[in-house]
Design a protein around this motif. Structure first.
Motif, PDB file in Angstrom:
ATOM      1  N   GLN A  45       0.838  -1.207   0.000  1.00 18.06           N
ATOM      2  CA  GLN A  45       0.000   0.000   0.000  1.00 18.06           C
ATOM      3  C   GLN A  45       0.869   1.251   0.000  1.00 18.06           C
ATOM      4  OE1 GLN A  45      -3.513   0.160  -0.254  1.00 18.06           O
ATOM      5  NE2 GLN A  45      -2.875   2.239  -0.743  1.00 18.06           N
ATOM      6  N   ALA A  46       1.940   1.249   0.774  1.00 14.36           N
ATOM      7  CA  ALA A  46       2.840   2.402   0.814  1.00 14.36           C
ATOM      8  C   ALA A  46       3.501   2.620  -0.546  1.00 14.36           C
ATOM      9  CB  ALA A  46       3.902   2.199   1.892  1.00 14.36           C
ATOM     10  N   ASN A 115       5.914  -1.810 -11.430  1.00 11.04           N
ATOM     11  CA  ASN A 115       6.423  -3.131 -11.790  1.00 11.04           C
ATOM     12  C   ASN A 115       6.733  -3.961 -10.548  1.00 11.04           C
ATOM     13  OD1 ASN A 115       6.228  -2.874 -14.552  1.00 11.04           O
ATOM     14  ND2 ASN A 115       8.318  -2.138 -14.806  1.00 11.04           N
ATOM     15  N   ILE A 116       7.267  -3.333  -9.523  1.00  6.98           N
ATOM     16  CA  ILE A 116       7.545  -4.052  -8.270  1.00  6.98           C
ATOM     17  C   ILE A 116       6.239  -4.556  -7.669  1.00  6.98           C
ATOM     18  CG2 ILE A 116       8.336  -3.772  -5.892  1.00  6.98           C
ATOM     19  CD1 ILE A 116      10.442  -1.816  -7.012  1.00  6.98           C
ATOM     20  N   ILE A 117       5.229  -3.705  -7.666  1.00  7.77           N
ATOM     21  CA  ILE A 117       3.932  -4.117  -7.118  1.00  7.77           C
ATOM     22  C   ILE A 117       3.382  -5.295  -7.902  1.00  7.77           C
ATOM     23  CG2 ILE A 117       1.523  -3.425  -6.830  1.00  7.77           C
ATOM     24  CD1 ILE A 117       2.595  -0.566  -6.274  1.00  7.77           C
ATOM     25  N   LEU A 118       3.325  -5.164  -9.223  1.00  6.81           N
ATOM     26  CA  LEU A 118       2.703  -6.207 -10.046  1.00  6.81           C
ATOM     27  C   LEU A 118       3.502  -7.504 -10.047  1.00  6.81           C
ATOM     28  CD1 LEU A 118       1.494  -3.936 -12.958  1.00  6.81           C
ATOM     29  CD2 LEU A 118       0.103  -5.001 -11.170  1.00  6.81           C
ATOM     30  N   THR A 119       4.804  -7.426  -9.827  1.00 11.60           N
ATOM     31  CA  THR A 119       5.633  -8.624  -9.771  1.00 11.60           C
ATOM     32  C   THR A 119       5.477  -9.357  -8.447  1.00 11.60           C
ATOM     33  OG1 THR A 119       7.244  -7.628 -11.261  1.00 11.60           O
ATOM     34  CG2 THR A 119       8.002  -9.482  -9.947  1.00 11.60           C
ATOM     35  N   ASN A 120       5.336  -8.618  -7.345  1.00 10.65           N
ATOM     36  CA  ASN A 120       5.379  -9.227  -6.012  1.00 10.65           C
ATOM     37  C   ASN A 120       4.026  -9.373  -5.333  1.00 10.65           C
ATOM     38  OD1 ASN A 120       8.161  -9.356  -6.200  1.00 10.65           O
ATOM     39  ND2 ASN A 120       8.444  -7.350  -5.284  1.00 10.65           N
ATOM     40  N   ILE A 121       2.980  -8.781  -5.843  1.00 15.62           N
ATOM     41  CA  ILE A 121       1.708  -8.715  -5.107  1.00 15.62           C
ATOM     42  C   ILE A 121       1.104 -10.083  -4.839  1.00 15.62           C
ATOM     43  CG2 ILE A 121       0.241  -8.409  -7.146  1.00 15.62           C
ATOM     44  CD1 ILE A 121      -0.552  -6.278  -4.309  1.00 15.62           C
ATOM     45  N   ASP A 122       1.279 -11.038  -5.732  1.00 19.67           N
ATOM     46  CA  ASP A 122       0.669 -12.351  -5.537  1.00 19.67           C
ATOM     47  C   ASP A 122       1.327 -13.150  -4.415  1.00 19.67           C
ATOM     48  OD1 ASP A 122      -1.277 -11.977  -7.488  1.00 19.67           O
ATOM     49  OD2 ASP A 122       0.075 -12.635  -9.089  1.00 19.67           O
ATOM     50  N   ARG A 131      -5.838  -7.069  -2.504  1.00 23.57           N
ATOM     51  CA  ARG A 131      -4.911  -7.454  -3.563  1.00 23.57           C
ATOM     52  C   ARG A 131      -5.450  -7.009  -4.928  1.00 23.57           C
ATOM     53  NH1 ARG A 131      -1.596 -11.362  -2.779  1.00 23.57           N
ATOM     54  NH2 ARG A 131      -3.022 -12.560  -1.475  1.00 23.57           N
ATOM     55  N   THR A 132      -6.722  -7.262  -5.171  1.00 24.67           N
ATOM     56  CA  THR A 132      -7.325  -6.908  -6.455  1.00 24.67           C
ATOM     57  C   THR A 132      -7.313  -5.401  -6.666  1.00 24.67           C
ATOM     58  OG1 THR A 132      -8.732  -8.854  -6.319  1.00 24.67           O
ATOM     59  CG2 THR A 132      -9.411  -7.132  -7.846  1.00 24.67           C
ATOM     60  N   ARG A 133      -7.603  -4.639  -5.607  1.00 26.70           N
ATOM     61  CA  ARG A 133      -7.603  -3.177  -5.715  1.00 26.70           C
ATOM     62  C   ARG A 133      -6.203  -2.638  -6.001  1.00 26.70           C
ATOM     63  NH1 ARG A 133      -5.966   0.474  -2.518  1.00 26.70           N
ATOM     64  NH2 ARG A 133      -5.907  -0.869  -0.692  1.00 26.70           N
ATOM     65  N   ALA A 138      -2.261  -0.336  -9.764  1.00 27.52           N
ATOM     66  CA  ALA A 138      -0.923  -0.408 -10.357  1.00 27.52           C
ATOM     67  C   ALA A 138      -1.008  -0.735 -11.845  1.00 27.52           C
ATOM     68  CB  ALA A 138      -0.077  -1.452  -9.628  1.00 27.52           C
ATOM     69  N   SER A 139      -1.980  -1.569 -12.228  1.00 28.70           N
ATOM     70  CA  SER A 139      -2.154  -1.916 -13.639  1.00 28.70           C
ATOM     71  C   SER A 139      -2.630  -0.716 -14.449  1.00 28.70           C
ATOM     72  CB  SER A 139      -3.161  -3.061 -13.788  1.00 28.70           C
ATOM     73  OG  SER A 139      -2.655  -4.224 -13.201  1.00 28.70           O
ATOM     74  N   PHE A 140      -3.282   0.229 -13.827  1.00 27.19           N
ATOM     75  CA  PHE A 140      -3.637   1.468 -14.506  1.00 27.19           C
ATOM     76  C   PHE A 140      -2.463   2.440 -14.545  1.00 27.19           C
ATOM     77  CE2 PHE A 140      -4.750   5.921 -13.995  1.00 27.19           C
ATOM     78  CZ  PHE A 140      -5.372   6.162 -15.206  1.00 27.19           C
ATOM     79  N   LEU A 141      -1.764   2.586 -13.425  1.00 27.30           N
ATOM     80  CA  LEU A 141      -0.709   3.597 -13.334  1.00 27.30           C
ATOM     81  C   LEU A 141       0.470   3.311 -14.255  1.00 27.30           C
ATOM     82  CD1 LEU A 141      -0.718   4.353  -9.512  1.00 27.30           C
ATOM     83  CD2 LEU A 141      -1.313   5.923 -11.358  1.00 27.30           C
ATOM     84  N   ARG A 142       0.844   2.037 -14.419  1.00 23.57           N
ATOM     85  CA  ARG A 142       1.998   1.733 -15.275  1.00 23.57           C
ATOM     86  C   ARG A 142       1.785   2.224 -16.702  1.00 23.57           C
ATOM     87  NH1 ARG A 142       4.222  -4.235 -15.517  1.00 23.57           N
ATOM     88  NH2 ARG A 142       2.136  -4.591 -16.315  1.00 23.57           N
TER      89      ARG A 142
END
Length: 169
Positions: A45-46, A115-122, A131-133, A138-142
């Motif tokens: 989140q941070a 990219n760090i978020i999308l790589t590690n979130i799962d 997780r979905t939010r 992040a999928s929008f911001l990239r």
């Protein structure tokens, strides 16, 4: 007088020489973050919140207006113009201009962090709704950051994984 200064210097050297620094150097750094922080829900989140600061730099300052409207009929250069090269197209408009360099770094920092978020979130333990939010934002911001990069600088190399998937720097 010289003897008293000599005695003080010798006493100081002896005192420092026999004192121990072991307990003095023990540190508990509570303000710095390690790579492990981003493997937690609070860390994700941070990191997502940090991505939004990159958008604030673009939408809340004077330089972007000069970068995208300077030199057009929508913009008239004033006396206090902070980036005259954008409005005049003179030799002050260089690739290392402060605003260009700053926004290049802001946008690519945002890309790296998303990219760090999308790589590690799962791999992070958190409620599925959270997780979905986070993943959705992040999928929008990239691509949002990539869109700004393409609009300003043209073609780019699309990176979907961070250079080091554990830390944001």
């Amino acid at each position: 007088m010289k003897k008293s200064k000599l005695y003080i210097a010798v006493a100081l050297v002896v005192t420092l020489g026999f004192s121990s620094c072991e307990s003095f150097l023990t540190e508990n750094n509570r303000s710095a973050l390690t790579g492990g922080f981003y493997n937690t829900e609070a860390g994700m989140q941070a990191l997502l919140n940090s991505c939004y600061t990159m958008t604030r730099e673009w939408y809340n300052t004077e330089n972007p207006i000069q970068m995208i409207e300077g030199g057009t009929d929508l913009f008239q250069k004033g006396n206090d113009n902070k980036q005259p090269g954008f409005a005049s197209y003179n030799n002050q408009l260089a690739g290392d201009a402060g605003a260009l360099n700053d926004f290049w770094n802001y946008f690519y920092k945002g890309v790296e962090w998303t990219n760090i978020i999308l790589t590690n979130i799962d791999e992070v333990s958190m409620p599925e709704a959270t997780r979905t939010r986070i993943k959705g934002e992040a999928s929008f911001l990239r691509p949002f950051f990539y869109w700004h990069i393409v609009e300003m600088w043209g073609p780019l190399i699309l990176a979907t994984t961070p250079p080091d998937a554990t830390s944001p720097e």
